[in-house]
Design an enzyme around this catalytic site. Structure first.
Site, PDB file in Angstrom:
ATOM      1  N   CYS A   2       0.827  -1.198   0.000  1.00  0.00           N
ATOM      2  CA  CYS A   2       0.000   0.000   0.000  1.00  0.00           C
ATOM      3  C   CYS A   2       0.868   1.258   0.000  1.00  0.00           C
ATOM      4  CB  CYS A   2      -0.952   0.080   1.194  1.00  0.00           C
ATOM      5  SG  CYS A   2      -2.047  -1.315   1.313  1.00  0.00           S
ATOM      6  N   ARG A  27       4.007  -0.177  -4.729  1.00  0.00           N
ATOM      7  CA  ARG A  27       3.766  -0.715  -3.390  1.00  0.00           C
ATOM      8  C   ARG A  27       2.474  -1.534  -3.312  1.00  0.00           C
ATOM      9  NH1 ARG A  27       6.772   2.077   0.473  1.00  0.00           N
ATOM     10  NH2 ARG A  27       5.313   1.386   2.043  1.00  0.00           N
ATOM     11  N   TRP A  77      -2.586  -2.810  -1.639  1.00  0.00           N
ATOM     12  CA  TRP A  77      -2.175  -4.208  -1.755  1.00  0.00           C
ATOM     13  C   TRP A  77      -3.038  -4.927  -0.726  1.00  0.00           C
ATOM     14  CZ3 TRP A  77      -0.048  -8.135   1.276  1.00  0.00           C
ATOM     15  CH2 TRP A  77       0.497  -9.213   0.564  1.00  0.00           C
ATOM     16  N   ASN A 103      -1.712   2.159   5.571  1.00  0.00           N
ATOM     17  CA  ASN A 103      -0.760   1.130   5.149  1.00  0.00           C
ATOM     18  C   ASN A 103      -0.361   0.356   6.397  1.00  0.00           C
ATOM     19  OD1 ASN A 103       2.788   1.351   4.357  1.00  0.00           O
ATOM     20  ND2 ASN A 103       1.447  -0.380   4.176  1.00  0.00           N
ATOM     21  N   GLY A 104      -0.609  -0.965   6.382  1.00  0.00           N
ATOM     22  CA  GLY A 104      -0.259  -1.787   7.542  1.00  0.00           C
ATOM     23  C   GLY A 104      -1.383  -2.745   7.867  1.00  0.00           C
ATOM     24  N   GLU A 478      18.701 -16.703  -6.424  1.00  0.00           N
ATOM     25  CA  GLU A 478      18.197 -15.393  -6.853  1.00  0.00           C
ATOM     26  C   GLU A 478      17.678 -15.445  -8.301  1.00  0.00           C
ATOM     27  OE1 GLU A 478      17.220 -12.754  -5.762  1.00  0.00           O
ATOM     28  OE2 GLU A 478      17.455 -11.201  -7.271  1.00  0.00           O
ATOM     29  N   LYS A 482      13.892 -14.490  -9.438  1.00  0.00           N
ATOM     30  CA  LYS A 482      13.583 -13.477 -10.468  1.00  0.00           C
ATOM     31  C   LYS A 482      12.605 -14.048 -11.493  1.00  0.00           C
ATOM     32  CE  LYS A 482      14.378 -10.539  -9.024  1.00  0.00           C
ATOM     33  NZ  LYS A 482      14.983 -10.561  -7.740  1.00  0.00           N
ATOM     34  N   GLU A 485       9.008 -14.709 -10.004  1.00  0.00           N
ATOM     35  CA  GLU A 485       8.173 -13.580  -9.584  1.00  0.00           C
ATOM     36  C   GLU A 485       7.656 -12.746 -10.750  1.00  0.00           C
ATOM     37  OE1 GLU A 485       9.847 -10.727  -6.805  1.00  0.00           O
ATOM     38  OE2 GLU A 485      11.823 -10.935  -7.688  1.00  0.00           O
ATOM     39  N   HIS A 501      20.598 -35.672  -4.874  1.00  0.00           N
ATOM     40  CA  HIS A 501      19.886 -36.100  -3.658  1.00  0.00           C
ATOM     41  C   HIS A 501      18.377 -35.927  -3.793  1.00  0.00           C
ATOM     42  CE1 HIS A 501      23.663 -36.718  -1.621  1.00  0.00           C
ATOM     43  NE2 HIS A 501      24.068 -35.524  -2.028  1.00  0.00           N
ATOM     44  N   LYS A 600       6.306  -3.911  -3.566  1.00  0.00           N
ATOM     45  CA  LYS A 600       7.725  -3.626  -3.451  1.00  0.00           C
ATOM     46  C   LYS A 600       8.199  -3.669  -2.005  1.00  0.00           C
ATOM     47  CE  LYS A 600      11.724  -2.323  -4.979  1.00  0.00           C
ATOM     48  NZ  LYS A 600      12.525  -3.371  -5.628  1.00  0.00           N
TER      49      LYS A 600
HETATM   50  O1  M6R Z   1      13.268  -3.954   0.776  1.00  0.00           O
HETATM   51  P1  M6R Z   1      13.852  -5.286   1.121  1.00  0.00           P
HETATM   52  O2  M6R Z   1      15.196  -5.495   0.514  1.00  0.00           O
HETATM   53  O3  M6R Z   1      13.871  -5.547   2.599  1.00  0.00           O
HETATM   54  O4  M6R Z   1      12.871  -6.339   0.475  1.00  0.00           O
HETATM   55  C1  M6R Z   1      13.053  -7.713   0.676  1.00  0.00           C
HETATM   56  C2  M6R Z   1      12.173  -8.525  -0.233  1.00  0.00           C
HETATM   57  O5  M6R Z   1      10.822  -8.268   0.000  1.00  0.00           O
HETATM   58  C3  M6R Z   1      12.486  -8.273  -1.717  1.00  0.00           C
HETATM   59  O6  M6R Z   1      13.827  -8.532  -2.013  1.00  0.00           O
HETATM   60  C4  M6R Z   1      11.591  -9.167  -2.602  1.00  0.00           C
HETATM   61  O7  M6R Z   1      11.919 -10.502  -2.410  1.00  0.00           O
HETATM   62  C5  M6R Z   1      11.712  -8.778  -4.067  1.00  0.00           C
HETATM   63  N1  M6R Z   1      10.439  -8.900  -4.693  1.00  0.00           N
HETATM   64  C6  M6R Z   1      12.655  -9.660  -4.815  1.00  0.00           C
HETATM   65  O8  M6R Z   1      12.741  -9.315  -6.142  1.00  0.00           O
END
Ligand code: M6R
Length: 605
Positions: A2, A27, A77, A103-104, A478, A482, A485, A501, A600
């Site tokens: 949000c 957000r 969100w 937001n929260g 990672e 990527k 997501e 394994h 985000k």
């Molecule tokens: O702002 P932050 O680095 O604490 O965020 C952590 C994760 O929420 C963030 O890296 C998330 O996994 C991204 N969507 C990855 O691309």
């Protein structure tokens, strides 16, 4: 999670609110809405989906740009209640006097709702937020003025909140309050702005005040008063926002994610700028705790998502360069585990946004246990940056794409600098090679079209496995994150040695492997693991070092990268993975900057 924005001053509020929502849309983008004071009272408009739908709703309803100088707006969100108009913010009370954007998560909203319903309040939405409007109304009904009612209500809430609130009976004041979720006030000339993060403010002002937990602000065009709702002292500092407008715009790129991947060389440079000296690494942000750091025996790293994977790379860097044992934890797990802590333990919290609720919770636990806390944070002035004992900023500029890319490069660069800073015996050549990394990333990016072609070839597959060893094991994790997501394809990351394994059972001609095979000490082990995949007809896309002739005999496709020192390899190997995910997601037609279900900055648990 949000985004909220507010404005009070001499300009028309609505265009500022809509522009702010667009900047904060990363957000959350389930729905958007605003409430502005007009000559006819407070006008509210909401629309499901992206901010563009709200704009369209304004045009379709021949809604006038109202003569309004005060308003609040929200991009959602969804947590409590499906994304529909009724559940969109701002929410209001029975008499439509109190308008709240939030937001929260209000954790005790069920008991508050029950209490308020017993007292005759009628609720329209399924959200936790609506209780706040009714709670304020309830205190007003009991004879309190708006400000006191707000304070009393805030003191009854449990959970996380950043609020922007207006009173239908007072068009000269905007209220704000914060606990755990971020909120920043932008300072103008006879005008003030309110936003979840500075990216929505930089068009208007460079001067800002971050609210602290339990602080509430009463904001008029000419004045701000901040008080702590628990009557504790307030700590108000005016900070200068570092970011510039150009950094927060897409420019000629199609997506922010693409722009941010292409900012890789500059990002690494900005992370080491001013920090590399003949005598070694200087990290101004750690100077105040230097003596404590000299006696550190153990390090704990906590983070989430991409920042967690950077932390896993940090584990190798610290252990091998500085000789300090490290454990990296998901912040959400660290927070609730019960382990003994020894004196001489430092905890590092990595976060691009500096607002991630899980990481913040882990930080607070570390503080309660007396650990030295350090931050690696991108957003200057964010909560994690403020609450850690010391830290190092990334200086990566705003990262707008929901999928984190340049932040990963920046975090690893800073971790390498910290490892070298803490090392009693410096690693020969590491810093010299770090200076070469931007050029080497640039050389990879110059061949992005090769990855684009590979993306066209591989996007028909539904499942992927990403493999690496040592420094490239977290990088493989990672790469898989990527891809999943932004393209919604199934991808898993594994340490290549683990394949036999279990996961090898999945391998077949429809299940490609993306393998990180740079020329390091585990190269031959990687060859063997890949032979096992080839023997089972699994297609392999290898990321290998220039000059490796052997790999082309094993892999179906090879993308070559320049050679570097092993501890710095993730800074190169991750770039083709970011590009691959980007091109696959974009070619599948997805909005890669705003993947479904994600936000985000994850400010709820
Ligand atoms: O702002 P932050 O680095 O604490 O965020 C952590 C994760 O929420 C963030 O890296 C998330 O996994 C991204 N969507 C990855 O691309």
């Amino acid at each position: 999670m949000c985004g909220i924005i507010g404005y009070i001053g001499k300009q028309q509020a609505l265009p500022i609110l809509i522009d702010g929502l667009k900047k904060l849309e990363y957000r959350g983008y389930d729905s958007a809405g605003f409430a502005v004071h007009s000559g006819e009272g407070v006008v509210v408009k909401k629309a499901v989906g992206q901010v563009a739908n709200l704009e369209k709703a304004i045009l379709d309803s021949s809604f006038q740009i109202l003569d309004s100088n005060i308003g609040i707006a929200h991009t959602r969100w969804a947590t409590h209640g499906v994304p529909n108009e009724v559940n969109s913010h701002p929410h209001t009370d029975c008499k439509q006097r109190v308008f709240v954007a939030h937001n929260g998560i209000i954790e005790n909203y069920k008991e508050l709702k029950h209490y308020l319903q017993e007292r005759g309040h009628t609720f329209t939405s399924a959200t936790d937020t609506e209780v706040v409007a009714h709670l304020i109304e309830d205190f007003i009904n009991q004879g309190d003025d708006f400000e006191k009612a707000l304070k009393l209500a805030l003191n009854m809430l449990r959970g996380a909140y950043a609020f922007a609130i207006i009173d239908a009976e007072n068009s000269a004041v905007l209220y704000a309050a914060k606990c755990q979720s971020p909120l920043v006030i932008g300072l103008g000339q006879q005008e003030h702005f309110l936003a979840s993060d500075p990216s929505a403010l930089i068009t208007h002002t460079k001067n800002a005040v971050y609210l602290n937990d339990f602080e509430m602000a009463k904001i008029s065009a000419g004045e701000i008063t901040i008080e702590n709702i628990r009557r504790e002292p307030t700590d108000t500092k005016v900070v200068t926002l570092e970011w510039n407008l150009e950094q927060a715009q897409k420019g000629n790129y199609q997506h922010f994610m693409q722009k941010e991947i292409f900012e890789g060389p500059e990002t690494v440079k900005l992370a080491f700028a001013g920090r590399l000296h003949e005598a070694g690494v200087k990290l101004g942000g750690l100077e105040q705790v230097k003596e404590k750091l000299e006696t550190i025996k153990r390090v704990i790293i906590c983070a989430c998502g991409t920042s967690y994977y950077a932390g896993l790379v940090g584990e190798y860097l610290f252990e091998e360069i500085a000789g300090i044992p490290v454990e990296t934890h998901f912040a959400s797990e660290f927070r609730y585990r019960q382990e003994p802590f020894e004196p001489g333990t430092a905890a590092i919290f990595i976060s691009q946004s500096g607002e991630t609720a899980d990481t913040l919770g882990a930080l607070r636990k570390a503080k309660e246990n007396g650990l030295l806390t350090l931050g690696i944070v991108n957003v200057v002035g964010s909560t994690i940056a403020r609450e850690t004992d010391a830290g190092v900023y990334n200086h990566a500029g705003p990262e707008i794409g929901v999928a984190s890319t340049k932040a990963f490069l920046s975090q690893i660069t800073v971790l390498a600098l910290m490892a070298e800073y803490l090392a009693k015996v410096k690693r020969p050549g590491l810093l010299e090679e770090l200076r070469n990394i931007p050029g080497k990333i640039g050389a990879i990016l110059a061949r992005a079209s090769e990855i684009e072609k590979l993306a066209e070839k591989y996007l028909y597959h539904k499942n992927f496995i990403f493999l690496g060893r040592r420094y490239n094991y977290p990088t493989a994790l990672e790469g898989a994150l990527k891809l999943k997501e932004i393209s919604y394809l199934h991808a898993e990351g594994y340490g290549a040695g683990e394949l036999k394994h279990g996961p090898i059972a999945m391998i077949g001609k429809e299940f490609p492997t993306i393998a990180l095979v740079p020329g390091n000490g585990v190269l031959e082990k990687m060859y063997s693991n890949l032979e096992e995949i080839k023997a089972r007809s699994g297609p392999i896309l290898a990321i290998a070092t220039e000059g490796d002739q052997h790999i082309s005999a094993i892999a179906s496709d090879v993308f070559y990268i320049p050679a570097t020192l092993e501890p710095l390899e993730p800074l190169l190997t991750v770039v083709p993975l970011q590009l691959l995910a980007y091109y696959i997601g974009a070619k599948l037609g997805y909005n890669v900057d705003k993947p479904r279900n994600l936000a985000k900055s994850v400010t709820v648990e």
